[in-house]
Design a protein around this motif. Structure first.
Motif, short mmCIF file in Angstrom:
data_model
loop_
_atom_site.label_atom_id
_atom_site.label_comp_id
_atom_site.label_asym_id
_atom_site.label_seq_id
_atom_site.Cartn_x
_atom_site.Cartn_y
_atom_site.Cartn_z
N VAL A 188 1.52 23.79 6.94
CA VAL A 188 2.30 24.80 6.23
C VAL A 188 1.35 25.86 5.69
N GLU A 189 1.78 27.10 5.73
CA GLU A 189 0.97 28.21 5.23
C GLU A 189 1.34 28.51 3.78
N LEU A 190 0.34 28.58 2.91
CA LEU A 190 0.51 29.01 1.52
C LEU A 190 -0.01 30.43 1.44
N LYS A 191 0.91 31.38 1.24
CA LYS A 191 0.54 32.80 1.22
C LYS A 191 0.52 33.30 -0.21
N ILE A 192 -0.58 33.95 -0.57
CA ILE A 192 -0.74 34.52 -1.91
C ILE A 192 -1.20 35.96 -1.72
N THR A 193 -0.32 36.89 -2.03
CA THR A 193 -0.61 38.31 -1.81
C THR A 193 -0.05 39.15 -2.95
N PRO A 194 -0.64 40.33 -3.14
CA PRO A 194 -0.05 41.24 -4.12
C PRO A 194 1.29 41.75 -3.61
N SER A 195 2.19 42.01 -4.53
CA SER A 195 3.50 42.57 -4.18
C SER A 195 3.30 43.95 -3.55
N PRO A 196 4.19 44.35 -2.64
CA PRO A 196 4.08 45.69 -2.07
C PRO A 196 4.31 46.77 -3.13
N ASN A 197 4.95 46.39 -4.23
CA ASN A 197 5.12 47.32 -5.35
C ASN A 197 3.90 47.24 -6.25
N GLU A 198 3.90 47.97 -7.30
CA GLU A 198 2.77 47.99 -8.22
C GLU A 198 2.61 46.63 -8.89
N VAL A 199 1.35 46.20 -9.03
CA VAL A 199 1.05 44.93 -9.68
C VAL A 199 0.58 45.23 -11.10
N ARG A 200 1.41 44.91 -12.07
CA ARG A 200 1.04 45.13 -13.47
C ARG A 200 0.77 43.81 -14.20
N THR A 201 1.41 42.76 -13.74
CA THR A 201 1.22 41.45 -14.35
C THR A 201 1.06 40.42 -13.24
#
Length: 134
Positions: A72-85
């Motif tokens: 299984v793949e565990l994906k951790i990425t920033p949101s395509p929107n702005e990352v504030r928190t």
């Protein structure tokens, strides 16, 4: 006919509580049973290990181990929107037959706890995903 396996499998969830397709997976002769090998005890060990992560390198190694051992793949990425928190980080465990709904929720929650305790890991994720768009 159900497959005969020589290793412990996760016990089945109560009827209607999960959509893991455990029985269908066991009925297929050549099915990948790795997700079913994550018993409740093994799941707790994994959650504890994830919550104990202290560096980005440890997180990457753990992602590789999850891919190898569970398929299984565990994906951790920033949101395509702005990352504030921290909520702007997308943590997704790939949906796979045999993987319990509870596991698909508990692993991302444990990752989020580790990121809350160690914000430097979050910064490393942002840096690895081209934070500044250069």
């Amino acid at each position: 006919m159900l497959q005969q396996v020589s290793f412990p499998l996760r016990t089945e969830c109560p009827p209607g509580a999960c959509v893991c397709e455990r029985e269908r997976l066991l009925a297929e002769p050549d099915a990948d049973l790795r997700p079913l090998r994550l018993t409740r005890m093994e799941e707790q060990k994994l959650i504890d290990r994830i919550e104990g992560i202290a560096s980005y390198e440890e997180l990457k190694r753990l992602q590789d181990r999850i891919r190898t051992n569970l398929g299984v793949e565990l994906k951790i990425t920033p949101s395509p929107n702005e990352v504030r928190t921290l909520r702007g980080i997308v943590i997704l465990l790939e949906d796979r037959p045999g993987l319990c709904k509870k596991v698909r929720q508990s692993i991302p929650a444990a990752v989020r706890k580790a990121l809350e305790r160690h914000p430097e890991i979050t910064y490393a994720i942002l840096d690895a995903n081209d934070l500044f768009g250069m």
